[in-house]
Design a protein around this motif. Sequence first.
Motif, mmCIF file in Angstrom:
data_model
loop_
_atom_site.group_PDB
_atom_site.id
_atom_site.type_symbol
_atom_site.label_atom_id
_atom_site.label_comp_id
_atom_site.label_asym_id
_atom_site.label_seq_id
_atom_site.Cartn_x
_atom_site.Cartn_y
_atom_site.Cartn_z
ATOM 1 N N LEU A 260 -33.725 -5.809 -48.674
ATOM 2 C CA LEU A 260 -33.404 -4.543 -48.019
ATOM 3 C C LEU A 260 -33.165 -3.525 -49.127
ATOM 4 O O LEU A 260 -32.300 -3.720 -49.987
ATOM 5 N N LEU A 261 -33.942 -2.461 -49.123
ATOM 6 C CA LEU A 261 -33.877 -1.467 -50.197
ATOM 7 C C LEU A 261 -33.907 -0.082 -49.583
ATOM 8 O O LEU A 261 -34.744 0.216 -48.720
ATOM 9 N N GLY A 262 -32.976 0.775 -50.025
ATOM 10 C CA GLY A 262 -32.925 2.143 -49.522
ATOM 11 C C GLY A 262 -32.698 3.135 -50.648
ATOM 12 O O GLY A 262 -31.994 2.851 -51.626
ATOM 13 N N ALA A 263 -33.289 4.306 -50.517
ATOM 14 C CA ALA A 263 -33.116 5.382 -51.499
ATOM 15 C C ALA A 263 -32.970 6.700 -50.750
ATOM 16 O O ALA A 263 -33.653 6.932 -49.746
ATOM 17 N N ARG A 264 -32.077 7.558 -51.255
ATOM 18 C CA ARG A 264 -31.828 8.840 -50.609
ATOM 19 C C ARG A 264 -31.751 9.960 -51.652
ATOM 20 O O ARG A 264 -31.301 9.734 -52.786
ATOM 21 N N TYR A 265 -32.188 11.131 -51.230
ATOM 22 C CA TYR A 265 -32.041 12.346 -52.042
ATOM 23 C C TYR A 265 -31.588 13.471 -51.141
ATOM 24 O O TYR A 265 -32.120 13.650 -50.030
ATOM 25 N N LYS A 266 -30.611 14.215 -51.595
ATOM 26 C CA LYS A 266 -30.055 15.302 -50.794
ATOM 27 C C LYS A 266 -29.877 16.539 -51.663
ATOM 28 O O LYS A 266 -29.379 16.455 -52.796
ATOM 29 N N ASN A 267 -30.274 17.680 -51.122
ATOM 30 C CA ASN A 267 -30.111 18.959 -51.809
ATOM 31 C C ASN A 267 -29.717 19.998 -50.764
ATOM 32 O O ASN A 267 -30.522 20.363 -49.903
ATOM 33 N N THR A 268 -28.484 20.454 -50.835
ATOM 34 C CA THR A 268 -27.949 21.368 -49.829
ATOM 35 C C THR A 268 -27.933 22.820 -50.305
ATOM 36 O O THR A 268 -27.191 23.635 -49.763
ATOM 37 N N ALA A 269 -28.756 23.151 -51.287
ATOM 38 C CA ALA A 269 -28.727 24.498 -51.854
ATOM 39 C C ALA A 269 -28.992 25.569 -50.804
ATOM 40 O O ALA A 269 -28.372 26.645 -50.811
#
Length: 839
Positions: A260-269
């Motif tokens: 089980l592998l997960g990756a996340r990216y978040k940019n709230t600019a």
Amino acid sequence: MRTPLTLLLLFLSMVSFAQKETRGLLYGKVIDEQGMPVELANVAVASLSQGVTTDGKGRYELHLPADTTLTLSVTFVGYETVQRQVRLSKGEKRKLDLVLHATAMSLPDAVISDRAIDASSLTRLNPRQATLLPSIGGGIENLVKTLPGVISNNELSSQYTVRGGNFDENLIYVNGIEIYRPFLVGSGQQEGLSFVNSRLVNNIEFSAGGFAAEYGDKMSSVLDVTYKKPREFGASLALSLLGAEAHVEGVAGKDRFSYLLGARYKNTAVALNMLNTQGDYKPSFTDVQTLLNYRLNDRWELSFLGYYSKNLYSLAPVSSTADAGFINAVYRLDIYMEGQEVDDYTTGLGALTLDFKPNKDLDLKWIASAYSAYERETYDILGEYYLGQVETSLGSEQQGNVISNMGTGAFLKHARNAFYAQVFNFDHKGTKVNDQDVLKWGVRYQYQRVDDVVSEWNMVDSAGYSLPHLPDVMGTMPSALPELTLSMAHRAHNVLGLHNVDGFVQQSLTFLLPNEGEVVLTAGLRGNYWGYNHKVYGSPRLGVAYKPNLEGKDLVFRLSGGLYNQTPFYRELRQRDGTLYLDAEPQRSYQFVLGSDYKFRAWGRPFILTSEAYYKYLQHIIPYDVDNVRIRYYADQRAKGYVTGLDFKINGEFVKGIDSWASLSLMRNREDIEGDYYLVDAEGNKLPFYNHSDAAVADTIPLGWHYRPSNQRVSFSMFFQDYIPNAPTWKVNMTLTFGTGMPANDDTSDFYDPRFRYPPYRRVDIGFVKQLINEGSSFSRGNPLNYVKNMYVSLEVFNLLNINNTISYTWVKDVNNNAYGINSYLTPRYVNLKLVTEF
């Protein structure tokens, strides 16, 4: 003479008649397992892009091409997809009734682990709903915030308080491993991603208090999350204006190995640039985590949980404008700034679990985990502010403009803070099942190491004078000039290493009463050795659940409580000047929770009403105040307090086949700080605690009981789901939150003023979801969309009503030392677009 329109209608009639001659009619009813009609079920033939929805009696009709084998698909949320192959002759009319089987026979709240009823108030949540929830932060925590007793007044943060506690009083477990919150984060916009990745979650359980001995020593709540154990290949990809996330799962080696592998990216600019502080925002939040399982044989299994996150936040502020006051007295604060803030929050976790199941009734686990956090906070911000009064008279040419200058000044903020922490845990946990009785035990050794560098100061200046400033009198020279002082200055370097040991034993017994129902008794004891003061603490806990045998009624009563000794982590030990308080003791909470679960049916649909009354008596608690999400403890002070309240939740199918709920909480939360007082003069007027003349002091008055910072008297939240009529592939998700204002501290005063409160928090978020592909869709051979199980697009509107919610105050002074609090607002209305694909 026939017009072109008449000829067109005649042609269409002929075509329609010809089609009917080459088609057949399929009709029937769609019902559930109880024989009840299923309204708004989707009956379609994907290869023809043709479909209808069932009416209120579950009926449908479809005209299909004759002499063609077609796959009919029936779908409805909460039920398994049904597919049938049909082939009609020319002009044939065939009746086909279809039965849908529910994917889950009970509501999430009704599912209790290990037994039919439980003595503690654990609520089970559906992780699928967290992925549909319209929120800027996203994730499991935003689903938890809709539950009774849970308070959050900041949509940018995953932090929450529960029943009068604070952020540091909540336990979070992932696969039995305790998770820690960031230390230096001071605002929601800095926080980034929380630990829990909702795409990887299999099970969520939450308790707002009165939880059993197995769940640790925090005083407020426990969130217990279990990640998936894949049985087949699956993957997902989500893209939005706020970032992206992906996950992949599967099995290998004859199903002995799962990954089980997960990756996340978040940019709230984009969202942050709508705040009242304008500048160059550069947030970048990234994390990767994995869960690997390997089955050595039928008894032994080895698993590894890994996590790494890098949350970066940079801001070069330019200006800020905010208004405050009343209808007839409005003040405007304009701030022009230069400088920069750069923050880095890096976190890692590795955990290895060995699971041994010698038989179906015994489960033994050994867990070794290592957690590390490196946080760095640096800023130099110079600001010049102008405070003015705004014209409010209707009809005035200057309405809305500043008409008088009330003061000018400047401030300079500086910080070079660094925090490094490591936590090593070695756990053993066991579970022994004997029919309906369950014995659990556990022991843990923990080593904590903290290296903390504090170097920060603030300077406030008004019209060229460093505050405090003596009043000017023309022709005279003050007898004493004040020293150049900083409004805040902390400098310290602390290194701390602690060895801790804790453990528990817990027994659950089930008693069947002849013709009277069932009783479950859960008793447990926790022991805790804290290496800071080398003392041992015990925490007994007890829970009782009673399910009476009432014909036609499904009702459970619960009574639980006990003692909760929360030993301070490093944050609670650090004093305002950065040094450590040496005579620390655990904070203590005596809890009593009385609750009930009533399951019933209305409109032929299942519902559950949960009610709880609670009382918590608090000892040795550490007073604190909150600025945004940063807690500032008074580590050298102690207080006693209490929390009492009522929580209600109604959960069920307000719309058939879809779960929604509403929560209401009433609470009172007060404390009395030991030895606190304020000074008064001969006329009873309060005097500043530090800047006063001894001759003016007439008496000291105990401050007595006052509200704690988390006292929100009334809160209401709702999570609602619906379908758009006659368009079942369209779905609407909405969250609504209301909370009365909580106490706020005027940080320019010398004592806590409980009469000052934040404005109420009000927010509505809504999401419109269009399902593009489901499991019943079919495509031509070779089309890559055949690998897609589900695809939907979501249009989310955050803060639908565009309400300005206050998260903190900016306090400024004029040259006469008068203080003004100017609101700092959270995010306004914002629209987000998201595309989700599941394979």
